[in-house]
Design a protein around this motif. Structure first.
Motif, short mmCIF file in Angstrom:
data_model
loop_
_atom_site.label_atom_id
_atom_site.label_comp_id
_atom_site.label_asym_id
_atom_site.label_seq_id
_atom_site.Cartn_x
_atom_site.Cartn_y
_atom_site.Cartn_z
N LEU A 210 0.75 -1.15 0.19
CA LEU A 210 0.21 0.00 -0.04
C LEU A 210 0.77 1.36 0.07
CD1 LEU A 210 -2.54 -1.21 2.94
CD2 LEU A 210 -3.12 -0.97 0.17
N ASP A 211 1.78 1.23 -0.65
CA ASP A 211 3.00 2.52 -0.86
C ASP A 211 3.38 2.15 -2.15
OD1 ASP A 211 4.82 0.34 -1.58
OD2 ASP A 211 4.47 0.06 0.29
N LYS A 212 4.25 3.48 -2.20
CA LYS A 212 5.14 3.84 -3.70
C LYS A 212 6.04 2.67 -4.39
CE LYS A 212 8.63 7.26 -5.02
NZ LYS A 212 9.51 7.37 -4.61
N ASP A 213 6.23 1.91 -3.57
CA ASP A 213 6.73 0.31 -4.30
C ASP A 213 5.54 -0.19 -5.65
OD1 ASP A 213 8.72 0.11 -3.65
OD2 ASP A 213 8.49 -1.63 -2.13
N ARG A 214 3.98 0.17 -5.29
CA ARG A 214 3.26 -0.67 -6.54
C ARG A 214 3.62 0.43 -8.16
NH1 ARG A 214 -0.28 -3.71 -4.56
NH2 ARG A 214 -0.83 -3.21 -6.67
N PHE A 215 3.82 2.08 -7.51
CA PHE A 215 4.94 3.10 -8.55
C PHE A 215 5.81 2.48 -9.28
CE2 PHE A 215 7.41 6.26 -9.76
CZ PHE A 215 7.21 6.71 -10.73
N ARG A 216 7.05 2.28 -7.83
CA ARG A 216 8.06 1.68 -8.68
C ARG A 216 7.96 0.69 -9.21
NH1 ARG A 216 9.13 2.20 -2.79
NH2 ARG A 216 10.30 4.45 -2.09
N ARG A 217 7.53 -0.87 -8.97
CA ARG A 217 7.03 -1.98 -9.57
C ARG A 217 6.38 -1.97 -10.46
NH1 ARG A 217 9.47 -5.29 -4.39
NH2 ARG A 217 11.07 -3.68 -3.32
N ASP A 218 6.10 -1.16 -11.11
CA ASP A 218 4.59 -1.35 -11.87
C ASP A 218 3.17 -1.95 -11.56
OD1 ASP A 218 5.66 0.45 -13.54
OD2 ASP A 218 7.39 -1.10 -14.82
N LEU A 219 3.09 -1.78 -10.18
CA LEU A 219 1.98 -3.14 -10.08
C LEU A 219 0.85 -2.70 -9.86
CD1 LEU A 219 3.72 -3.73 -6.55
CD2 LEU A 219 4.15 -5.52 -8.12
N GLY A 220 0.54 -1.88 -10.66
CA GLY A 220 -0.99 -0.68 -10.78
C GLY A 220 -1.15 -0.70 -9.54
N ASN A 221 -2.93 -0.70 -9.43
CA ASN A 221 -3.56 0.56 -8.57
C ASN A 221 -2.71 1.02 -8.08
OD1 ASN A 221 -5.99 -1.42 -9.95
ND2 ASN A 221 -5.14 -2.75 -8.47
N VAL A 222 -1.81 1.72 -8.20
CA VAL A 222 -1.46 2.91 -7.48
C VAL A 222 -2.25 3.79 -6.26
CG1 VAL A 222 0.36 4.12 -7.16
CG2 VAL A 222 0.75 2.83 -9.41
N GLU A 223 -2.74 4.38 -7.47
CA GLU A 223 -3.27 5.59 -6.37
C GLU A 223 -4.55 5.34 -5.98
OE1 GLU A 223 -3.44 5.93 -10.24
OE2 GLU A 223 -2.56 7.84 -10.76
#
Ligand code: UDP
Length: 238
Positions: A210-223
């Protein structure tokens, strides 16, 4: 308090002068960067989440006896803070292996430590923020021995308080980065931000990130992840 001249623009925030030389206004942006600024993007609503969450946590920590730069929230994205000279150390505390720790020492992510770890990086973009120890920090004159001791004690206290706080919200506080600054009166205070940009938050049940790793690692659902952390902290009003 009105914004004056822009003093600085960083990757995620802008800083403005005010009429009062001891205070500045920080304005949070939706811009996101990772991997030394090589990955760039936008996370819609991030500025609001990080501003509000950081202010909430800084006020919580003040109540627990940690001095911070926080003065007053001015809007969803803007906050009045004490003007500080940032100590050029990124102070990282870890409860669980992840990120650069897992990579550097060749271990999997998710190992719970018996005792939290404490480390410094030298805050220097040209050098890519190298890891450094206390004797290096002192040799480079980045902080005094007294400041280093205060920073260590404050960072570990912040960890104790935030770990318990987030556990109550069903969130595992994996690791985080803090920055400290010297006010115009010479006081050492917690500065910068505490947010999903600077902490690793995993759901306590599922380990969902639930953090910036979703952006760093292209995991989706960043927002969604930033919004979920907002809901955990502020409840349904968020
Ligand atoms: N961190 C940060 N800014 C940085 C480097 C790290 O806020 O420039 C945070 C990061 O979000 C994580 C913790 O510090 O919560 C530890 O990061 P790590 O050293 O594992 O580096 P990363 O894998 O993020 O490069």
């Amino acid at each position: 308090m009105e914004k004056g001249n822009q003093l600085y623009e960083g990757k995620a925030k802008k800083v403005y002068e005010t009429d009062d030389p001891t205070l500045v206004i920080v304005s949070y942006k939706d811009d996101a960067t990772a991997f030394d600024g090589t990955k760039k993007g936008t996370i819609c609503g991030k500025g609001i989440v990080n501003n509000r969450m950081s202010n909430h946590l800084m006020q919580f920590l003040e109540k627990k006896g940690i001095p911070t730069h926080f003065v007053e929230e001015l809007s969803d994205t803007d906050t009045l803070v004490k003007r500080v000279d940032i100590v050029p150390l990124e102070v990282i505390v870890r409860n669980v292996s992840a990120g650069s720790f897992a990579k550097r020492y060749g271990v999997e992510e998710g190992i719970e430590f018996a005792t939290p770890t404490f480390e410094f990086s030298y805050k220097n973009d040209d050098l890519h923020d190298p890891l450094l120890n206390t004797s290096h920090a002192l040799a480079l004159g980045l902080a005094t021995p007294e400041e280093v001791e205060k920073i260590r004690a404050m960072a570990l206290k912040v960890n104790d308080e935030l770990k318990a706080y987030f556990a109550g919200l069903g969130v595992r506080l994996v690791d985080f980065k803090l920055e400290f600054g010297r006010t115009t009166e010479g006081e050492l205070v917690l500065a910068d931000e505490i947010s999903p940009d600077t902490c690793r938050f995993w759901d306590i049940e599922t380990n969902e990130k639930l953090d910036k790793d979703r952006f760093r690692r292209d995991l989706g659902n960043v927002e969604d992840a930033y919004e979920e952390m907002m809901r955990r902290v502020f409840g349904k009003e968020a």
